[in-house]
Enzyme design. Structure first.
Site, PDB file in Angstrom:
ATOM      1  N   ASP A  51      38.882 -11.127 -64.706  1.00  0.00           N
ATOM      2  CA  ASP A  51      38.903 -11.141 -66.173  1.00  0.00           C
ATOM      3  C   ASP A  51      38.088 -12.275 -66.785  1.00  0.00           C
ATOM      4  O   ASP A  51      37.997 -12.354 -68.007  1.00  0.00           O
ATOM      5  CB  ASP A  51      40.346 -11.226 -66.695  1.00  0.00           C
ATOM      6  CG  ASP A  51      41.030 -12.543 -66.364  1.00  0.00           C
ATOM      7  OD1 ASP A  51      40.624 -13.209 -65.389  1.00  0.00           O
ATOM      8  OD2 ASP A  51      41.975 -12.907 -67.079  1.00  0.00           O
ATOM      9  N   ASP A  69      41.910 -10.544 -59.030  1.00  0.00           N
ATOM     10  CA  ASP A  69      42.355 -11.775 -59.665  1.00  0.00           C
ATOM     11  C   ASP A  69      43.811 -11.545 -60.119  1.00  0.00           C
ATOM     12  O   ASP A  69      44.251 -10.390 -60.241  1.00  0.00           O
ATOM     13  CB  ASP A  69      41.413 -12.025 -60.855  1.00  0.00           C
ATOM     14  CG  ASP A  69      41.903 -13.087 -61.787  1.00  0.00           C
ATOM     15  OD1 ASP A  69      41.978 -14.236 -61.357  1.00  0.00           O
ATOM     16  OD2 ASP A  69      42.214 -12.760 -62.948  1.00  0.00           O
ATOM     17  N   ASP A  80      46.131 -13.839 -62.678  1.00  0.00           N
ATOM     18  CA  ASP A  80      46.438 -14.080 -64.099  1.00  0.00           C
ATOM     19  C   ASP A  80      45.454 -13.328 -64.990  1.00  0.00           C
ATOM     20  O   ASP A  80      44.240 -13.541 -64.900  1.00  0.00           O
ATOM     21  CB  ASP A  80      46.305 -15.575 -64.435  1.00  0.00           C
ATOM     22  CG  ASP A  80      47.419 -16.417 -63.852  1.00  0.00           C
ATOM     23  OD1 ASP A  80      48.573 -16.158 -64.180  1.00  0.00           O
ATOM     24  OD2 ASP A  80      47.107 -17.332 -63.071  1.00  0.00           O
TER      25      ASP A  80
HETATM   26  O1  LIG Z   1      45.656 -20.313 -62.718  1.00  0.00           O
HETATM   27  C1  LIG Z   1      44.591 -19.992 -63.269  1.00  0.00           C
HETATM   28  O2  LIG Z   1      43.953 -20.734 -64.049  1.00  0.00           O
HETATM   29  C2  LIG Z   1      43.981 -18.667 -63.048  1.00  0.00           C
HETATM   30  O3  LIG Z   1      44.399 -17.823 -62.107  1.00  0.00           O
HETATM   31  P1  LIG Z   1      43.529 -16.479 -61.854  1.00  0.00           P
HETATM   32  O4  LIG Z   1      42.399 -16.919 -60.956  1.00  0.00           O
HETATM   33  O5  LIG Z   1      44.549 -15.585 -61.150  1.00  0.00           O
HETATM   34  O6  LIG Z   1      43.086 -15.947 -63.159  1.00  0.00           O
HETATM   35 MG   LIG Z   2      42.250 -14.450 -64.372  1.00  0.00          MG
END
Ligand SMILES: O=C(O)COP(=O)(O)O
Ligand SMILES: [Mg+2]
Length: 233
Positions: free
Chosen positions: A175, A16, A18
């Site tokens: 996360d 993942d 963010d």
């Molecule tokens: O843009 C988002 O809400 C999350 O992105 P992610 O899947 O990399 O945590």
């Molecule tokens: Mg994330």
């Protein structure tokens, strides 16, 4: 141990973005405030954003309104989303940095022959731009964003796209809840980072293993892979 004895060799591992690879909250909160404050919301704090990221850009805007109990119509959300994406695109890597030891871990995994990819609910162009600016893109076989024409997490199809197929065993490092649900639906090992962004307590999300810092990541990965392989044997 030779490369071929190592269960990590050839293993697809999707990350993942963010809150897992990169601490993006400072740049996200700046763009979020630039888009929602003109619509009457008060300043969103960076710590609040950490509990609002994970389901994509539109969900982030909707959550900002919901948390302040302000009703917003579809066109207002659309307007904020457009503004958010403009501001964020221009200032995507001003303060965002990989979490401590992430790059060292990615180096080690690459040396061990793991097949690394990114599976993110960020829009594709933004995920690519962020990783390009942080000089991290070349580390991954594939970067699959939320709008790449496949479903997004928690749909397991997003994870299979990141893996490049349907492997007998794969790992998702994430996360938050969409990560845990996608991994479970795909039958993949799920490792969750406790220092990332999650609305719910990470320990309640049903991961195979949790880790607090990247310097414990390889130990946790090895334990989880061994446990899964011995359960299958
Ligand atoms: O843009 C988002 O809400 C999350 O992105 P992610 O899947 O990399 O945590
Ligand atoms: Mg994330």
């Amino acid at each position: 141990m030779t490369l071929t004895d190592d269960p990590i060799a050839g293993l697809p591992i999707a990350f993942d973005l963010d809150g897992t690879l990169v601490d993006t909250a400072p740049d996200l909160v700046r763009a979020l405030n630039a888009s929602v404050k003109p619509c009457g919301l008060s300043e969103v704090r960076v710590d609040d954003v950490r509990a609002m990221v994970g389901r994509g850009a539109r969900a982030l805007i909707e959550r900002a309104f919901a948390r302040q109990n302000v009703e917003a119509g579809l066109s207002e959300i659309d307007h904020c989303l457009t503004r958010f994406l403009e501001v964020y695109r221009d200032q995507i890597a001003v303060d965002s940095r990989p979490f401590a030891n992430v790059e060292a871990v990615l180096d080690r995994l690459a040396t061990r022959g793991a097949r690394l990819s990114v599976c993110t609910n960020k829009p594709q162009t933004l995920a690519q731009a962020l990783l390009d600016q942080l000089k991290m893109s070349d580390r991954f076989e594939r970067i699959i964003g939320a709008d790449s024409g496949i479903a997004k997490k928690p749909d397991p199809a997003h994870l299979f796209a990141a893996f490049g197929g349907t492997p007998t065993l794969g790992v998702l490092v994430g996360d938050s809840e969409p990560d845990a649900l996608a991994a479970r639906a795909a039958g993949a090992i799920c490792l969750l980072f406790e220092g990332g962004y999650s609305e719910k307590p990470v320990r309640t999300l049903g991961a195979d293993r949790l880790f607090k810092q990247y310097d414990e990541f390889e130990t946790v990965l090895t334990e989880a892979v061994s446990a899964r392989l011995s359960a299958k044997a």
